[in-house]
Design a protein around this motif. Structure first.
Motif, PDB file in Angstrom:
ATOM      1  N   VAL A   1       0.858  -1.183   0.000  1.00  0.00           N
ATOM      2  CA  VAL A   1       0.000   0.000   0.000  1.00  0.00           C
ATOM      3  C   VAL A   1       0.897   1.237   0.000  1.00  0.00           C
ATOM      4  N   ALA A   2       0.828   2.022  -1.076  1.00  0.00           N
ATOM      5  CA  ALA A   2       1.695   3.195  -1.228  1.00  0.00           C
ATOM      6  C   ALA A   2       0.957   4.452  -0.799  1.00  0.00           C
ATOM      7  N   THR A   3       1.708   5.389  -0.182  1.00  0.00           N
ATOM      8  CA  THR A   3       1.181   6.699   0.191  1.00  0.00           C
ATOM      9  C   THR A   3       1.580   7.706  -0.867  1.00  0.00           C
ATOM     10  N   ILE A   4       0.592   8.414  -1.435  1.00  0.00           N
ATOM     11  CA  ILE A   4       0.842   9.430  -2.456  1.00  0.00           C
ATOM     12  C   ILE A   4       0.655  10.794  -1.809  1.00  0.00           C
ATOM     13  N   HIS A   5       1.723  11.596  -1.795  1.00  0.00           N
ATOM     14  CA  HIS A   5       1.669  12.903  -1.153  1.00  0.00           C
ATOM     15  C   HIS A   5       1.198  13.980  -2.136  1.00  0.00           C
ATOM     16  N   GLY A   6       0.746  15.107  -1.618  1.00  0.00           N
ATOM     17  CA  GLY A   6       0.307  16.222  -2.440  1.00  0.00           C
ATOM     18  C   GLY A   6      -1.186  16.434  -2.370  1.00  0.00           C
ATOM     19  N   PRO A   7      -1.676  17.512  -3.029  1.00  0.00           N
ATOM     20  CA  PRO A   7      -3.110  17.842  -2.978  1.00  0.00           C
ATOM     21  C   PRO A   7      -4.001  16.716  -3.490  1.00  0.00           C
ATOM     22  N   ASP A   8      -3.544  15.987  -4.496  1.00  0.00           N
ATOM     23  CA  ASP A   8      -4.335  14.898  -5.065  1.00  0.00           C
ATOM     24  C   ASP A   8      -3.867  13.532  -4.564  1.00  0.00           C
ATOM     25  N   GLY A   9      -3.209  13.539  -3.421  1.00  0.00           N
ATOM     26  CA  GLY A   9      -2.623  12.312  -2.897  1.00  0.00           C
ATOM     27  C   GLY A   9      -3.638  11.394  -2.258  1.00  0.00           C
ATOM     28  N   GLY A  10      -3.117  10.346  -1.640  1.00  0.00           N
ATOM     29  CA  GLY A  10      -3.975   9.371  -1.001  1.00  0.00           C
ATOM     30  C   GLY A  10      -3.242   8.049  -0.892  1.00  0.00           C
ATOM     31  N   TYR A  11      -3.962   6.976  -1.054  1.00  0.00           N
ATOM     32  CA  TYR A  11      -3.387   5.637  -0.938  1.00  0.00           C
ATOM     33  C   TYR A  11      -3.759   4.817  -2.174  1.00  0.00           C
ATOM     34  N   GLU A  12      -2.831   3.963  -2.573  1.00  0.00           N
ATOM     35  CA  GLU A  12      -3.100   3.062  -3.684  1.00  0.00           C
ATOM     36  C   GLU A  12      -2.359   1.749  -3.454  1.00  0.00           C
ATOM     37  N   LEU A  13      -2.904   0.702  -4.041  1.00  0.00           N
ATOM     38  CA  LEU A  13      -2.292  -0.613  -3.931  1.00  0.00           C
ATOM     39  C   LEU A  13      -1.314  -0.791  -5.081  1.00  0.00           C
ATOM     40  N   GLY A  14      -0.028  -0.875  -4.744  1.00  0.00           N
ATOM     41  CA  GLY A  14       0.994  -1.006  -5.765  1.00  0.00           C
ATOM     42  C   GLY A  14       1.244  -2.442  -6.151  1.00  0.00           C
ATOM     43  N   ALA A  15       2.154  -2.607  -7.102  1.00  0.00           N
ATOM     44  CA  ALA A  15       2.534  -3.955  -7.546  1.00  0.00           C
ATOM     45  C   ALA A  15       3.466  -4.576  -6.523  1.00  0.00           C
ATOM     46  N   GLY A  16       3.290  -5.856  -6.274  1.00  0.00           N
ATOM     47  CA  GLY A  16       4.147  -6.528  -5.306  1.00  0.00           C
ATOM     48  C   GLY A  16       4.329  -7.985  -5.668  1.00  0.00           C
ATOM     49  N   ASN A  17       5.085  -8.688  -4.863  1.00  0.00           N
ATOM     50  CA  ASN A  17       5.387 -10.089  -5.120  1.00  0.00           C
ATOM     51  C   ASN A  17       4.498 -11.051  -4.346  1.00  0.00           C
ATOM     52  N   THR A  18       3.620 -10.526  -3.504  1.00  0.00           N
ATOM     53  CA  THR A  18       2.787 -11.382  -2.673  1.00  0.00           C
ATOM     54  C   THR A  18       1.383 -11.457  -3.240  1.00  0.00           C
ATOM     55  N   LEU A  19       0.873 -12.655  -3.486  1.00  0.00           N
ATOM     56  CA  LEU A  19      -0.481 -12.821  -3.990  1.00  0.00           C
ATOM     57  C   LEU A  19      -1.482 -12.471  -2.891  1.00  0.00           C
ATOM     58  N   PRO A  20      -2.426 -11.581  -3.147  1.00  0.00           N
ATOM     59  CA  PRO A  20      -3.385 -11.162  -2.131  1.00  0.00           C
ATOM     60  C   PRO A  20      -4.649 -12.012  -2.128  1.00  0.00           C
ATOM     61  N   PRO A  21      -4.654 -13.188  -1.503  1.00  0.00           N
ATOM     62  CA  PRO A  21      -5.812 -14.065  -1.567  1.00  0.00           C
ATOM     63  C   PRO A  21      -7.056 -13.490  -0.920  1.00  0.00           C
ATOM     64  N   LEU A  22      -6.900 -12.593   0.054  1.00  0.00           N
ATOM     65  CA  LEU A  22      -8.067 -12.081   0.756  1.00  0.00           C
ATOM     66  C   LEU A  22      -8.947 -11.208  -0.126  1.00  0.00           C
ATOM     67  N   ARG A  23      -8.498 -10.842  -1.309  1.00  0.00           N
ATOM     68  CA  ARG A  23      -9.278  -9.972  -2.170  1.00  0.00           C
ATOM     69  C   ARG A  23     -10.351 -10.741  -2.946  1.00  0.00           C
ATOM     70  N   PHE A  24     -10.400 -12.062  -2.830  1.00  0.00           N
ATOM     71  CA  PHE A  24     -11.399 -12.852  -3.541  1.00  0.00           C
ATOM     72  C   PHE A  24     -12.611 -13.092  -2.651  1.00  0.00           C
ATOM     73  N   ASP A  25     -13.809 -12.820  -3.204  1.00  0.00           N
ATOM     74  CA  ASP A  25     -15.023 -13.239  -2.524  1.00  0.00           C
ATOM     75  C   ASP A  25     -15.568 -14.479  -3.249  1.00  0.00           C
ATOM     76  N   GLU A  26     -16.749 -14.958  -2.858  1.00  0.00           N
ATOM     77  CA  GLU A  26     -17.279 -16.187  -3.447  1.00  0.00           C
ATOM     78  C   GLU A  26     -17.452 -16.073  -4.956  1.00  0.00           C
ATOM     79  N   GLU A  27     -18.001 -14.933  -5.410  1.00  0.00           N
ATOM     80  CA  GLU A  27     -18.246 -14.757  -6.833  1.00  0.00           C
ATOM     81  C   GLU A  27     -16.934 -14.694  -7.614  1.00  0.00           C
ATOM     82  N   GLN A  28     -15.932 -14.017  -7.054  1.00  0.00           N
ATOM     83  CA  GLN A  28     -14.642 -13.928  -7.731  1.00  0.00           C
ATOM     84  C   GLN A  28     -13.953 -15.285  -7.782  1.00  0.00           C
ATOM     85  N   ALA A  29     -14.045 -16.046  -6.691  1.00  0.00           N
ATOM     86  CA  ALA A  29     -13.453 -17.380  -6.678  1.00  0.00           C
ATOM     87  C   ALA A  29     -14.094 -18.268  -7.735  1.00  0.00           C
TER      88      ALA A  29
END
Length: 328
Positions: free
Chosen positions: A51-79
């Motif tokens: 999770v990256a922090t973006i600074h500045g007036p239009d900043g915020g948070y975004e999920l960047g690219a990484g090496n770890t598979l995020p299994p928790l992002r799947f719900d029943e329909e996605q699975a």
């Protein structure tokens, strides 16, 4: 702890749905304070979610690219969607079937028990339909080269191949020397991979079968993307009669001259058929079926005058169908 885990799961799902979120937006969607959002973001980072922090007036948070598979992002329909997609992946790329099976097994190992059970409960047996005419599988390297050139807008140098995939000899009548094209769209249709490109040698748009191209690598110079005539990729591919297709292998193969434009017949002709442009109002359709009557029946669906029907067996089948229909 259970509430924190559910909230972190929802936060991860939100971060995965779009590029960037402000802190206030996340707090409003989760119905918690901004301080709690910051704490949950740190929890995700400790679990190796980038999770990256973006600074500045239009900043915020975004999920960047990484090496770890995020299994928790799947719900029943996605699975369910992933399980179906991996088990029904077409065999148009060498090794894709085995790789898809390995991917499904690997994914099941990292999913939570409940979602793993959902995926394990759906094991499919995929049967090929008689009307599926997939092209010979493409090497993954070739597909990556074409896809990268499309994405990066880089010129490709290509040569046409024979239907069996071998390179043409300069003495062959249909030999064309290596030439440069601007690749614009990679399309999958009727079990075949097509490349929509602008040909710099002839200054026109063409649809190429990827498995019928010999690619010179690496890709060449960048180009500025042009506007596709009409702007509709699907319509352009389906109505193009010069796609590098060859007749599919059938017990019976015949042809006829139709009083219809080639682009009209090309759009509705079955997979594995070939449409030849003759003039603005006529084309020749070559196709196959399991019987001569089958070909005659397909020709009848175009509701157009037929001439130059070949071979004689197909002519006889047309006459038999006429007698049957007259008796109705």
């Amino acid at each position: 702890m259970a509430d924190t885990s559910r909230r972190a799961l929802r936060l991860l799902s939100l971060l995965g749905t779009r590029r960037r979120w402000s802190l206030s937006e996340l707090a409003a969607r989760l119905d918690v304070s901004e301080r709690t959002v910051r704490r949950d973001i740190e929890t995700l980072r400790q679990l190796d979610y980038p999770v990256a922090t973006i600074h500045g007036p239009d900043g915020g948070y975004e999920l960047g690219a990484g090496n770890t598979l995020p299994p928790l992002r799947f719900d029943e329909e996605q699975a369910l969607a992933v399980a179906v997609a991996l088990q029904t992946a077409p065999g148009t790329v060498f090794g894709l079937g085995q790789d898809a099976a390995r991917a499904l097994d690997a994914l099941e190992q990292v999913l939570p028990p409940r979602l793993r059970a959902e995926m394990e409960a759906l094991r499919l047996t995929r049967l090929q339909n008689y009307w599926e005419f997939p092209a010979p599988p493409i090497a993954p390297g070739a597909l990556k080269t074409v896809g990268s050139a499309v994405r990066r807008q880089q010129v490709l140098i290509v040569e046409s191949l024979r239907p069996d995939g071998t390179r043409l000899d300069p003495r062959d009548a249909d030999f064309t020397p290596p030439h440069r094209i601007e690749p614009h769209h990679l399309v999958v249709w009727a079990g075949r991979w097509y490349l929509v490109a602008y040909d710099l040698a002839t200054s026109d748009w063409r649809v190429h079968r990827v498995d019928r191209l010999h690619l010179h690598t690496p890709p060449g110079t960048p180009f500025t993307r042009r506007d596709l005539p009409g702007g509709d990729v699907a319509h352009f591919v389906m109505t193009s009669h010069e796609r590098g297709d060859v007749p599919a292998t059938w017990e019976c193969t015949g042809s006829a001259r139709l009083q219809l434009a080639a682009e009209t017949v090309a759009r509705w002709a079955p997979g594995g058929s070939v449409v030849e442009h003759l003039d603005a109002r006529h084309c020749r359709l070559t196709l196959g079926a399991w019987s001569w009557a089958g070909i005659a029946g397909i020709l009848a669906t175009f509701d157009a005058d037929l001439t130059e029907v070949q071979p004689p067996e197909l002519v006889d089948a047309c006459h038999r169908l006429v007698r049957r229909w007259q008796a109705v």
